[in-house]
Design a protein around this motif. Structure first.
Motif, PDB file in Angstrom:
ATOM      1  N   GLY A 146       0.804  -1.223   0.000  1.00  0.00           N
ATOM      2  CA  GLY A 146       0.000   0.000   0.000  1.00  0.00           C
ATOM      3  C   GLY A 146       0.832   1.265   0.000  1.00  0.00           C
ATOM      4  N   ILE A 147       2.076   1.175  -0.398  1.00  0.00           N
ATOM      5  CA  ILE A 147       2.945   2.356  -0.418  1.00  0.00           C
ATOM      6  C   ILE A 147       2.647   3.182  -1.670  1.00  0.00           C
ATOM      7  N   PRO A 148       2.304   4.465  -1.487  1.00  0.00           N
ATOM      8  CA  PRO A 148       1.914   5.263  -2.651  1.00  0.00           C
ATOM      9  C   PRO A 148       3.090   5.534  -3.590  1.00  0.00           C
ATOM     10  N   MET A 149       2.837   5.301  -4.872  1.00  0.00           N
ATOM     11  CA  MET A 149       3.885   5.471  -5.881  1.00  0.00           C
ATOM     12  C   MET A 149       3.351   6.292  -7.045  1.00  0.00           C
ATOM     13  N   ARG A 150       4.260   7.003  -7.696  1.00  0.00           N
ATOM     14  CA  ARG A 150       3.870   7.764  -8.883  1.00  0.00           C
ATOM     15  C   ARG A 150       3.451   6.830  -9.994  1.00  0.00           C
ATOM     16  N   ASP A 151       4.049   5.666 -10.009  1.00  0.00           N
ATOM     17  CA  ASP A 151       3.753   4.676 -11.031  1.00  0.00           C
ATOM     18  C   ASP A 151       4.360   3.353 -10.579  1.00  0.00           C
ATOM     19  N   LEU A 152       3.832   2.252 -11.082  1.00  0.00           N
ATOM     20  CA  LEU A 152       4.540   0.988 -10.903  1.00  0.00           C
ATOM     21  C   LEU A 152       5.822   1.080 -11.707  1.00  0.00           C
ATOM     22  N   ILE A 153       6.814   0.337 -11.279  1.00  0.00           N
ATOM     23  CA  ILE A 153       8.099   0.413 -11.973  1.00  0.00           C
ATOM     24  C   ILE A 153       8.386  -0.956 -12.597  1.00  0.00           C
ATOM     25  N   VAL A 154       8.965  -0.927 -13.752  1.00  0.00           N
ATOM     26  CA  VAL A 154       9.222  -2.166 -14.490  1.00  0.00           C
ATOM     27  C   VAL A 154      10.700  -2.227 -14.848  1.00  0.00           C
ATOM     28  N   GLY A 155      11.311  -3.360 -14.592  1.00  0.00           N
ATOM     29  CA  GLY A 155      12.683  -3.569 -15.050  1.00  0.00           C
ATOM     30  C   GLY A 155      12.671  -4.418 -16.305  1.00  0.00           C
ATOM     31  N   CYS A 156      13.609  -4.153 -17.189  1.00  0.00           N
ATOM     32  CA  CYS A 156      13.719  -4.972 -18.398  1.00  0.00           C
ATOM     33  C   CYS A 156      15.103  -4.716 -19.001  1.00  0.00           C
ATOM     34  N   ALA A 157      15.714  -5.757 -19.555  1.00  0.00           N
ATOM     35  CA  ALA A 157      17.033  -5.576 -20.163  1.00  0.00           C
ATOM     36  C   ALA A 157      16.968  -5.854 -21.657  1.00  0.00           C
ATOM     37  N   ALA A 158      17.866  -5.229 -22.393  1.00  0.00           N
ATOM     38  CA  ALA A 158      18.071  -5.565 -23.802  1.00  0.00           C
ATOM     39  C   ALA A 158      19.584  -5.572 -24.019  1.00  0.00           C
ATOM     40  N   GLY A 159      20.014  -6.075 -25.160  1.00  0.00           N
ATOM     41  CA  GLY A 159      21.453  -6.134 -25.385  1.00  0.00           C
ATOM     42  C   GLY A 159      21.776  -6.564 -26.792  1.00  0.00           C
ATOM     43  N   LYS A 160      22.965  -7.155 -26.946  1.00  0.00           N
ATOM     44  CA  LYS A 160      23.387  -7.564 -28.288  1.00  0.00           C
ATOM     45  C   LYS A 160      24.071  -8.917 -28.222  1.00  0.00           C
ATOM     46  N   VAL A 161      23.639  -9.829 -29.095  1.00  0.00           N
ATOM     47  CA  VAL A 161      24.304 -11.128 -29.230  1.00  0.00           C
ATOM     48  C   VAL A 161      24.478 -11.415 -30.717  1.00  0.00           C
ATOM     49  N   ASP A 162      25.608 -11.994 -31.091  1.00  0.00           N
ATOM     50  CA  ASP A 162      25.886 -12.277 -32.513  1.00  0.00           C
ATOM     51  C   ASP A 162      25.546 -11.081 -33.404  1.00  0.00           C
ATOM     52  N   ASP A 163      25.873  -9.904 -32.963  1.00  0.00           N
ATOM     53  CA  ASP A 163      25.637  -8.663 -33.727  1.00  0.00           C
ATOM     54  C   ASP A 163      24.160  -8.303 -33.899  1.00  0.00           C
ATOM     55  N   VAL A 164      23.258  -8.969 -33.160  1.00  0.00           N
ATOM     56  CA  VAL A 164      21.823  -8.670 -33.253  1.00  0.00           C
ATOM     57  C   VAL A 164      21.361  -8.073 -31.920  1.00  0.00           C
ATOM     58  N   VAL A 165      20.587  -6.997 -31.986  1.00  0.00           N
ATOM     59  CA  VAL A 165      20.020  -6.406 -30.773  1.00  0.00           C
ATOM     60  C   VAL A 165      18.858  -7.287 -30.311  1.00  0.00           C
ATOM     61  N   VAL A 166      18.906  -7.710 -29.050  1.00  0.00           N
ATOM     62  CA  VAL A 166      17.881  -8.625 -28.532  1.00  0.00           C
ATOM     63  C   VAL A 166      17.344  -8.133 -27.195  1.00  0.00           C
ATOM     64  N   LEU A 167      16.134  -8.594 -26.888  1.00  0.00           N
ATOM     65  CA  LEU A 167      15.464  -8.253 -25.632  1.00  0.00           C
ATOM     66  C   LEU A 167      15.720  -9.348 -24.598  1.00  0.00           C
ATOM     67  N   ASP A 168      15.918  -8.949 -23.335  1.00  0.00           N
ATOM     68  CA  ASP A 168      15.815  -9.892 -22.219  1.00  0.00           C
ATOM     69  C   ASP A 168      16.771 -11.082 -22.348  1.00  0.00           C
ATOM     70  N   LEU A 169      18.053 -10.833 -22.188  1.00  0.00           N
ATOM     71  CA  LEU A 169      19.075 -11.874 -22.361  1.00  0.00           C
ATOM     72  C   LEU A 169      18.967 -12.967 -21.300  1.00  0.00           C
ATOM     73  N   ASN A 170      19.133 -14.222 -21.727  1.00  0.00           N
ATOM     74  CA  ASN A 170      19.223 -15.313 -20.749  1.00  0.00           C
ATOM     75  C   ASN A 170      20.693 -15.534 -20.396  1.00  0.00           C
ATOM     76  N   LYS A 171      20.954 -16.570 -19.575  1.00  0.00           N
ATOM     77  CA  LYS A 171      22.300 -16.745 -19.029  1.00  0.00           C
ATOM     78  C   LYS A 171      23.366 -16.960 -20.114  1.00  0.00           C
ATOM     79  N   GLU A 172      23.068 -17.818 -21.091  1.00  0.00           N
ATOM     80  CA  GLU A 172      24.066 -18.067 -22.147  1.00  0.00           C
ATOM     81  C   GLU A 172      24.317 -16.795 -22.938  1.00  0.00           C
ATOM     82  N   GLU A 173      23.250 -16.068 -23.216  1.00  0.00           N
ATOM     83  CA  GLU A 173      23.405 -14.819 -23.970  1.00  0.00           C
ATOM     84  C   GLU A 173      24.176 -13.782 -23.161  1.00  0.00           C
ATOM     85  N   ASP A 174      23.917 -13.764 -21.860  1.00  0.00           N
ATOM     86  CA  ASP A 174      24.637 -12.850 -20.978  1.00  0.00           C
ATOM     87  C   ASP A 174      26.130 -13.230 -20.932  1.00  0.00           C
TER      88      ASP A 174
END
Ligand code: UDP
Length: 245
Positions: free
Chosen positions: A152-180
């Motif tokens: 019940g803590i008042p917030m301006r907005d819910l907050i969302v975390g999300c990662a993106a990155g690059k593997v094999d020269d391609v921009v990708v969303l949400d890397l898993n362990k091997e990709e990381d």
């Protein structure tokens, strides 16, 4: 350390990733609130191979007294990895990485909370990683946000975390362990989706300006989806008007 292109193929001839995802596809996500009875608010998330619990206590009078701020609450997030959460046993207790993550997560959460409503108090946020598979800081921020709402803590907005990155020269969303491990770049972000504000932005590895822009746009789109999941999860427990807090 990221940045080098590895010999391991992370994108196949059809443009798919090692777990079969498209470049802009999230791993499966499941969320639940109210999982820890003693806490003021709590939540659980499964995000790909990550399993994380968050528990919130407060706002309550801050101790020791010298940490109190006379005009606002302090937000103390503690990110912790269980010894059994990773392939090689993680030595229990804080290390450099978890101290850094606790700090950046505290700052990201502070930016969403109306801290000025609760002078001299502390809001403690415990983030316990039970199983880790890359992206734990962003999944941790997401589940912490749900636990704060559950408290019940008042917030301006819910907050969302999300990662993106690059593997094999391609921009990708949400890397898993091997990709990381074998990818070229990882950009964890925390976003307030309603305004598009960025509460956390880190970068490991190298990206061109265009690649970074592309990665940020991907994360921003995904954040809206994850945001809707957060709202649905809260509605399932509290009914209609969670958005109007
Ligand atoms: N990891 C690990 N041992 C550690 C720290 C991390 O095996 O002591 C793994 C874990 O799966 C984690 C991943 O490495 O999710 C990526 O870690 P990073 O520091 O990039 O943070 P994250 O991506 O989890 O936010």
């Amino acid at each position: 350390m990221m940045g080098m292109k590895s010999d391991i193929r992370l994108i196949d001839d059809n443009g798919l990733r090692i777990d079969g995802r498209l470049p802009n596809q999230l791993r499966p996500i499941k969320m639940e609130v109210g999982v820890v009875k003693r806490a003021d608010g709590s939540a659980y998330i499964e995000w790909g191979g990550n399993k994380i619990i968050a528990a919130v206590y407060g706002p309550r009078e801050a101790y020791p007294k010298h940490v109190q701020e006379s005009d606002r609450a302090i937000v103390r997030a503690r990110y912790n990895m269980a010894a059994f959460s990773v392939d090689e046993r993680k030595r229990p207790g804080p290390d450099r990485r978890s101290v850094e993550l606790s700090k950046v997560i505290s700052e990201a959460l502070t930016s969403a909370i109306f801290v000025e409503k609760f002078p001299r108090t502390a809001i403690d946020v415990y983030i316990e990683v039970l199983q880790a598979d890359a992206g734990t800081r962003v999944a941790g921020i997401t589940v912490a946000s749900l636990a704060l709402a559950d408290a019940g803590i008042p917030m301006r907005d819910l907050i969302v975390g999300c990662a993106a990155g690059k593997v094999d020269d391609v921009v990708v969303l949400d890397l898993n362990k091997e990709e990381d491990n074998f990818g070229q770049a990882d950009v964890p972000m925390a976003i307030l989706p309603r305004t598009g504000e960025i509460a956390l932005l880190q970068m490991d590895g190298d990206l061109t300006y265009d690649e970074l822009t592309n990665a940020m746009e991907m994360a921003m789109d995904a954040a809206k989806k994850i945001y809707n999941m957060e709202i649905e999860t809260l509605k399932a427990k509290y009914g209609g008007d969670v958005n109007e807090q």
